[in-house]
Design an enzyme around this catalytic site. Sequence first.
Site, mmCIF file in Angstrom:
data_model
loop_
_atom_site.group_PDB
_atom_site.id
_atom_site.type_symbol
_atom_site.label_atom_id
_atom_site.label_comp_id
_atom_site.label_asym_id
_atom_site.label_seq_id
_atom_site.Cartn_x
_atom_site.Cartn_y
_atom_site.Cartn_z
ATOM 1 N N GLU A 407 -54.221 -42.576 60.212
ATOM 2 C CA GLU A 407 -55.153 -41.787 59.838
ATOM 3 C C GLU A 407 -55.474 -40.595 60.805
ATOM 4 O O GLU A 407 -55.883 -39.568 60.645
ATOM 5 C CB GLU A 407 -56.465 -42.443 59.385
ATOM 6 C CG GLU A 407 -56.450 -43.131 57.828
ATOM 7 C CD GLU A 407 -55.410 -44.454 57.862
ATOM 8 O OE1 GLU A 407 -55.244 -45.009 57.038
ATOM 9 O OE2 GLU A 407 -55.297 -44.991 58.981
ATOM 10 N N HIS A 474 -62.427 -52.130 50.716
ATOM 11 C CA HIS A 474 -62.128 -50.992 49.756
ATOM 12 C C HIS A 474 -63.465 -50.484 48.913
ATOM 13 O O HIS A 474 -63.150 -49.857 47.869
ATOM 14 C CB HIS A 474 -61.203 -51.520 48.824
ATOM 15 C CG HIS A 474 -59.521 -51.614 49.472
ATOM 16 N ND1 HIS A 474 -59.575 -53.013 50.240
ATOM 17 C CD2 HIS A 474 -58.638 -50.961 49.635
ATOM 18 C CE1 HIS A 474 -58.281 -52.867 50.653
ATOM 19 N NE2 HIS A 474 -57.532 -51.796 50.337
#
Length: 668
Positions: A407, A474
């Site tokens: 990322e 998540h």
Amino acid sequence: MRTDTIPHLQYDYDRGDLTDETLLMLYERMLKPRMIEEKMLILLRQGKISKWFSGMGQEAIAVGVSSVMQEEEYILPMHRNLGVFTTRKVPLNRLFSQWQGKANGFTKGRDRSFHFGTQEYKIVGMISHLGPQFGVADGIGLGNLLKDNGQICAVFTGEGGTSEGDIHEALNVASVWNLPVLFCIENNGYGLSTPTYEQFRCEDLADRGAGYGMEAHIIEGNHILQVYTQLKEITESMRANPRPVMVEFKTFRMRGHEEASGTKYVPQELMDQWALKDPIENYAGYLRKEGILTEELEVQLKEAIIHEISENLEIAFNEPPIESSPQQEISDVYAPVAEIQVEPGNQTEEIRLIDAISQGLRQSMERHDKLVIMGQDIAEYGGVFKITQGFLEQFGRERIRNTPICESAIVEAAMGLSINGFKAVMEMQFADFVTSGFNPIVNYLAKTHYRWGQKADVVIRMPCGAGVGAGPFHSQTNEAWFTHTPGLKVVYPAFPYDATGLLNAAINDPNPVMFFEHKALYRSIRQEVPSDYYTLPIGKASLLREGNEISIITYGAGVHWALDYLDRNLEISADLLDLRTLSPLDEEAVFQSVRKTGKVVLLQEDSLFGGMASDLSALIAEHCFESLDGPIKRVASLETPVPFAGKLEEDYLPHARFEQAVKELLAY
């Protein structure tokens, strides 16, 4: 010729086919930063500059790299690479103003030292976190590949910085994407006070190149002719055959990490050994031996540099201390936005929220030739939510780019693309994973325009939210991490219509935008959405219901919880305000509603402390206190991570607590 001016040389110099002019040019280019540094050290002791990072003894590297780079090619130096700036002919008075925090510098007094960039001279300065520099170079290199302009870029770090995860990520991305980036590692011997044997165990840092599948070289960093000739060959080859190349320069830092650090931790014999390898003294001895540098010419060169330094210092010293205003400082946090709104057309289609986001991305890709989408599994697979399904076939692999799982490097590459004239959208596969890219978002993207006027034309898509049984990693809705950071815009639509219009606007906006998309709404919310391209203004809330008894202010999934409750309780006369954008916040819409009803419930999915509701509550208390007829109610999820099991997740979310808060406040 005086033989006593020719010391024993530590290096064998081979001029090859270099002309006398080139040989003297390299000497003068090294001499200038050395003489500037000597003057700066005096000014530092006099308190006329605040800090100094010395590159004395390492001038050959910065000068050699800069001398083989073309003027239009970007260089990303560190804070010991003064030779990059002087070789690129950055005006000395502006450098001196920068170091004194004057207005004629490059950061308007907002950052110091070499923490700046300049598009005029194609230089991109570093931030203190070091690692992001390599990832930004990746983005610039990618931009050059997409332009097919035959250009490369060069980026610096020290051996200490190579231990950072961002460096590893960026090297891997450059290798996988075959980016034309020259990665320059100055092996200084010490990272501040930590010797190399406490930082890595490979014999040479260049050995790591093989692990990345990358060509790597070792160059004697104090040997200017070796630096120049080898790099000239390497860079010419990279332009003809674009690829990443790692170069490790063997050198030594002769002064402290910065002047206050000193060098007491370095054994004196090591200092003595490297002092003999001074790049300027050795090279000057060689030029004298060859009869190229005469005593008269040497005096002329030094006198000219002394005059240039003195003249430009006087300009900088005479410049008044910088002045600004709170309004000016705030206005420079964001790049100006061209307020061009595209009105929606009459032809509509009922689509889901997920389709609306896909539609906005597709329309923006068609509208902007220099828009690149990057993310994990977004190409053939179409993304884990299938939002980019079919994009690869329509727009091609160059613009729809699968990324490794890294990322940070991809956020940084997006920043590099922006520097090189592109727009970038990055899909954070789940908003939770943003922690792995947090540093470049809050310290690079958010601060770049305020620091040196460079836009960060980047949108980061953030699939977020609970209610789908996805557990602690998540399911977060972590918008408050970013509303706290000046320089970021935060958008959070609850409806398909808003999602398309706001996403198109976010991509048009030259500032970094965190675009939150609630996963539980992706396929559960449908709405009529215009088929043609349109935009909606960022920073404007939407009043969904109007009433007189109470104001309900929320965003994201909270909007639908509130609508459901009001539909089941039609007797409640409520204003329902969907914020849509959290930064910038539509404060006037909030105040107008609260002043009308006198009672307010603030609803968010995020846990309570430190969230949007807390700041909204403070703003309302400050600006609408006299209009309030009851306490401000904040409703949020529990102060726990998001649980997985259905009953636990249901209890975690604030549905029932919200309904109870509305009842209590209406009865107050």
